[in-house]
Structure formats: structure tokens, C-alpha cells
Design an enzyme around this catalytic site. Structure first.
Site, short mmCIF file in Angstrom:
data_model
loop_
_atom_site.label_atom_id
_atom_site.label_comp_id
_atom_site.label_asym_id
_atom_site.label_seq_id
_atom_site.Cartn_x
_atom_site.Cartn_y
_atom_site.Cartn_z
N GLU A 162 109.55 -52.92 31.24
CA GLU A 162 108.63 -53.61 32.15
C GLU A 162 109.19 -53.87 33.54
O GLU A 162 109.50 -55.02 33.89
CB GLU A 162 108.22 -54.97 31.54
CG GLU A 162 107.43 -54.85 30.26
CD GLU A 162 106.83 -56.19 29.81
OE1 GLU A 162 107.05 -57.21 30.48
OE2 GLU A 162 106.14 -56.19 28.79
N GLU A 204 105.47 -52.75 22.73
CA GLU A 204 105.48 -54.19 22.43
C GLU A 204 104.05 -54.70 22.35
O GLU A 204 103.20 -54.30 23.16
CB GLU A 204 106.17 -55.01 23.54
CG GLU A 204 107.67 -55.04 23.50
CD GLU A 204 108.26 -55.97 24.56
OE1 GLU A 204 107.62 -56.96 24.95
OE2 GLU A 204 109.38 -55.68 25.01
#
Ligand code: GAL
Length: 437
Positions: A158, A347
């Protein structure tokens, strides 16, 4: 009832963790301080994974996940970020990888999950151009050490997450703020994701290489022009900023005048070729959608989130809206890029306030419902022909949840941070059953 076999036998099921959130031993065995050690000093022993990794990998096995995603702590291998190598750190990840292989678990290794060596932050961290050489040194070291055992690599976790929270809003380490810090960090992280891919490709034969992006469907609060434009700005920022330069499209400057201004003043933003790399898979991480409205008082983005709670929508204990339909929509948005060949959900998960019953059970029915509804949306996408090859639940066990400390529990396994006792929650048993069918 949905089951793993509905996704086909080649679909990969995993569970994800990150070094700084579970390992503990933050200042032991030669490890240097990371920005998180300096910023919060709170991770302490975390889940003590450094000492209990064998039992924890056995838990992954027991729950029935064939894949384990974990990250390598950069300051554990290179305490100062570059230069001297910490042999004990090198040995530790050999042991973790070997243990996965011994237990027939497929390791997916994340190279950067937010624990930058603090020594590098002293030189500007992600805002400094020097970070790219340092990162490449770290990636090269990992490839040469572990490349003969590890096939599956994830370069960054991320980039929007760590650049925005850490360098613009100051909520995460290193706690820097401001647009200039943010855009510099963005550019260096965008270079790092592509450089990292190139290094693994060159150094590791038969590697399967990916990188991950956070993503959220951005929904305008009303259909007014100002809300629609506000939503567009947030979408540009949160969902497009890193994937588009990677795809050779350059930064999405056309849709946001501030980005265009920054690009004009930073000529390197136009150098798109170094920002591109053809990844084998793109990892998407989704937790919630965002509903936004125009707000003139918010500097720079002039947009504001209208919280799920205020709209009386279902939400987790984090306040994040639960909306599997948005999960479906945002994956579709990414799948529409012609350059994305293959998606994995790297995720997805939820924090709810778990209650331990007197007989030590955790009946986390809300978390089960969260997983079930999101997996149903995922199956729908897969059946529509979207190329999705895997799903990783966040996360194996309750851990150090960054700015939330130990309060926010996302685990399939409960952890008592005083005794390190692990208790499998009902959601863990739910997954075990789901995976077995
Ligand atoms: C992600 C992050 C994870 C975890 C999760 C839940 O953004 O990659 O490390 O903290 O959020 O908040």
C-alpha cells in the site's frame, strides 16, 4: 453456503501478516530501529512471532491456509538501511521460510510493509531521492539470500497508505505532514515499486512478482457537481495515483489540477519509463468504501468523508463501512485497466470488539459475516470472468495495529498480549471449514 472449492482448485487461499505488527524483538538480535519503533515505541513484544514463528506457522496450517504472506523487516537485515548486514536477521527469515516449506505452506514475501530503517528517515526517508538506491540494495540482498527458496514476491504494501498517513497526515510513522512531503514520497515510492519488480525479475528465476494497492470505492454523497468533483479528486488520489504510472499512463494529473501543478514543478514526474513494470499480479487490499462530499474548508482536496455511522450504515468497530457491493465495484474498476493481467486480494478483513466467553471462546459472528459477504462478492466477480487468482485474509492473529496500538483486533486468532496465549476465534474455525469444502 459459499465454499473454497466454488473458486476452483487453482485458486490460492492465504492469510497475511507484517513484520512490524507481529515480530517483537524490535531491538534484539542486531535489528536497527525502524520508523515505527521511534514514532510510537508501543509495539513492544507484539505477538512475539520472532520466538514463536514455528507454532504460528503451524496455526496457519491448522486453519487450512496453503499460503502465508509475511514481510521482511528491512532494519532487521540492514540495521542502518544500507551497508552492514545483520547476519542474525538473515538467518531468521531463512528459518521462517524453511519452516513454511517444511509445513508445506507457500511463502509470499512482502519486501516493504512500512518499517523503514530509522537511519534512512534521518536522511529524509521516502521524501529523499537517496531512498531509491537504498531500497534497491535491500531488494537485491533479499533476492540473493532467499531467491532460491521464495518464488512469490510482493514489492510494496500500500504505497498510498504509507505516503499519505506517514508523510501528509502525520498519523503514521514517521509523522511528517504537508503536500510537498507527500508528493515527494509518492514519487520515490512509485519508482521503488517498479525498480523492485525489475530487480526481482533479474535476480530470481521463475519469480511470480506482484505489488499491492489499497483501494476504496469512492461514492459521491449527492449527485451535485461539487460532490461529484470531490469524489473524483479522492478517487484520483486514493485509487489511481500509483497504479497508473505503473501501467505507463503517467500520474493522473489531468483529473486534478493540483497534481498537474506539482508535476510541472517536478520534471522527474514526466519520466514515466522508470515508473513502469509489468507485474505478474496486482494485489488489491480493500476494507471499506468512502462516501465524500465537497467541503471548501478542507485544504488541498476540498472534500470530506461522510462517515458510515452518520449515514446509519453498517460499520466495523473501526468505523469503516461494511459494503460488499463496493468491494465488488472497486475490484471491477481495477480489473478494467488493460495492463492488469491478474489480480489477487492480498488483504481484506475487519476489526470488531471481540468478547471472550468464560470457557474461552470468541463468537465473532460479525467478522464471519464480513468474510462471507465479501467472499460472495468475490465469487461473483470470478464467475463473471475477472482474472482473480487468490485471496488473503487479514490477519492471522490480533497484532500491533499501527496508530490504533493493540486495541484494534483483526485476527482470526485472538492473542493475549500479556501471556501470548493464542485462541482460535470462531472466524478462524469458519475459515477452516470453508477451506476444507
Ligand atoms: C492495511 C495494512 C495492514 C493492516 C490493515 C488493517 O492497510 O496493510 O498492515 O494494518 O490495513 O488496518
Amino acid at each position: 453456503m459459499i465454499k473454497a472449492s466454488d473458486f476452483g482448485k487453482n485458486f490460492l487461499w492465504g492469510v497475511a501478516v507484517a513484520a512490524a505488527q507481529i515480530e517483537g524483538a524490535a531491538d534484539l538480535y542486531g535489528k536497527g530501529p525502524s520508523i515505527w519503533d521511534t514514532f510510537s515505541k508501543k509495539a513492544g513484544n507484539a505477538c512475539n512471532f520472532y520466538h514463536s514463528f514455528k507454532e504460528d506457522i503451524a496455526l496457519v496450517k491448522l486453519l487450512g491456509f496453503p499460503l502465508f504472506r509475511f514481510s521482511i523487516s528491512w532494519p532487521r537485515l540492514l540495521p542502518k538501511g544500507t551497508g552492514t548486514v545483520n547476519e542474525e536477521g538473515i538467518r531468521f527469515y531463512h528459518e521462517v521460510i524453511d519452516e513454511c516449506l517444511r509445513q508445506d505452506i507457500l511463502p509470499y514475501v512482502t519486501l516493504y510493509h512500512w518499517d523503514l530503517p530509522d537511519a534512512l528517515e534521518q536522511e529524509g526517508g521516502w521524501t529523499s531521492f537517496g531512498i531509491n538506491n537504498a531500497f534497491n540494495e535491500f531488494v537485491t540482498l533479499c533476492a540473493s539470500e532467499y531467491g532460491d527458496k521464495v518464488t512469490n514476491w510482493i514489492i510494496l504494501n500500500e504505497p498510498f497508505g504509507f505516503t499519505s498517513l506517514g508523510y501528509m497526515l502525520g498519523i503514521h510513522a514517521p509523522g511528517k505532514t504537508g503536500v510537498t512531503n507527500f508528493f515527494s514520497a509518492v514519487h520515490h515510492a512509485a519508482i521503488a515499486q517498479a525498480d523492485g519488480g525489475r530487480i526481482i525479475r533479474a535476480e530470481v528465476g521463475r519469480a511470480n512478482i506482484g505489488t499491492t494497492f489499497s483501494c476504496s470505492e469512492v461514492i459521491p454523497y449527492t449527485q451535485s457537481d461539487s460532490d461529484l468533483l470531490a469524489a473524483k479528486r479522492i478517487d484520483t488520489l486514493m485509487n489511481r495515483l500509483f497504479v497508473e504510472p505503473l501501467m505507463g499512463m503517467g500520474y493522473p494529473t489531468a483529473d486534478w489540477e493540483l497534481l498537474e501543478k506539482f508535476a510541472i514543478s517536478h520534471s522527474t514526474w514526466r519520466h514515466t519509463s522508470r515508473l513502469t513494470f509489468d507485474f505478474d499480479f496486482i494485489g488489491l487490499q480493500n476494507y471499506f468504501p468512502l462516501t465524500v462530499k465537497y467541503n471548501a474548508f478542507v485544504p488541498v482536496i476540498q472534500a470530506w468523508e461522510v462517515k458510515a455511522k452518520n449515514r446509519k450504515k453498517p460499520h466495523t468497530a473501526m468505523g469503516w463501512e461494511v459494503n460488499p457491493n463496493s468491494f465488488y465495484n472497486i475490484i471491477k474498476q481495477f480489473a478494467a485497466y488493460p495492463g492488469i493481467k491478474n489480480l489477487m486480494i492480498t488483504e481484506n478483513g475487519a476489526y470488531y470488539k471481540d468478547i471472550i466467553s468464560t470457557d474461552k471462546h470468541i463468537h465473532d459472528t460479525e467478522r464471519i459475516a464480513y468474510f462471507e459477504s465479501h467472499l460472495t462478492a468475490l465469487l461473483k466477480l470470478k464467475n463473471e470472468g475477472i482474472n482473480i487468482s487468490g485471496y488473503m485474509a487479514w490477519t492471522l492473529m490480533d497484532n500491533f495495529e499501527w496508530a490504533e496500538g493493540f486495541q484494534a483486533r483483526f485476527g482470526l486468532v485472538h492473542n493475549n498480549f500479556k501471556t501470548q496465549e493464542r485462541i482460535i476465534k470462531d472466524s478462524g474455525y469458519w475459515f477452516k471449514d470453508f477451506l476444507a469444502r
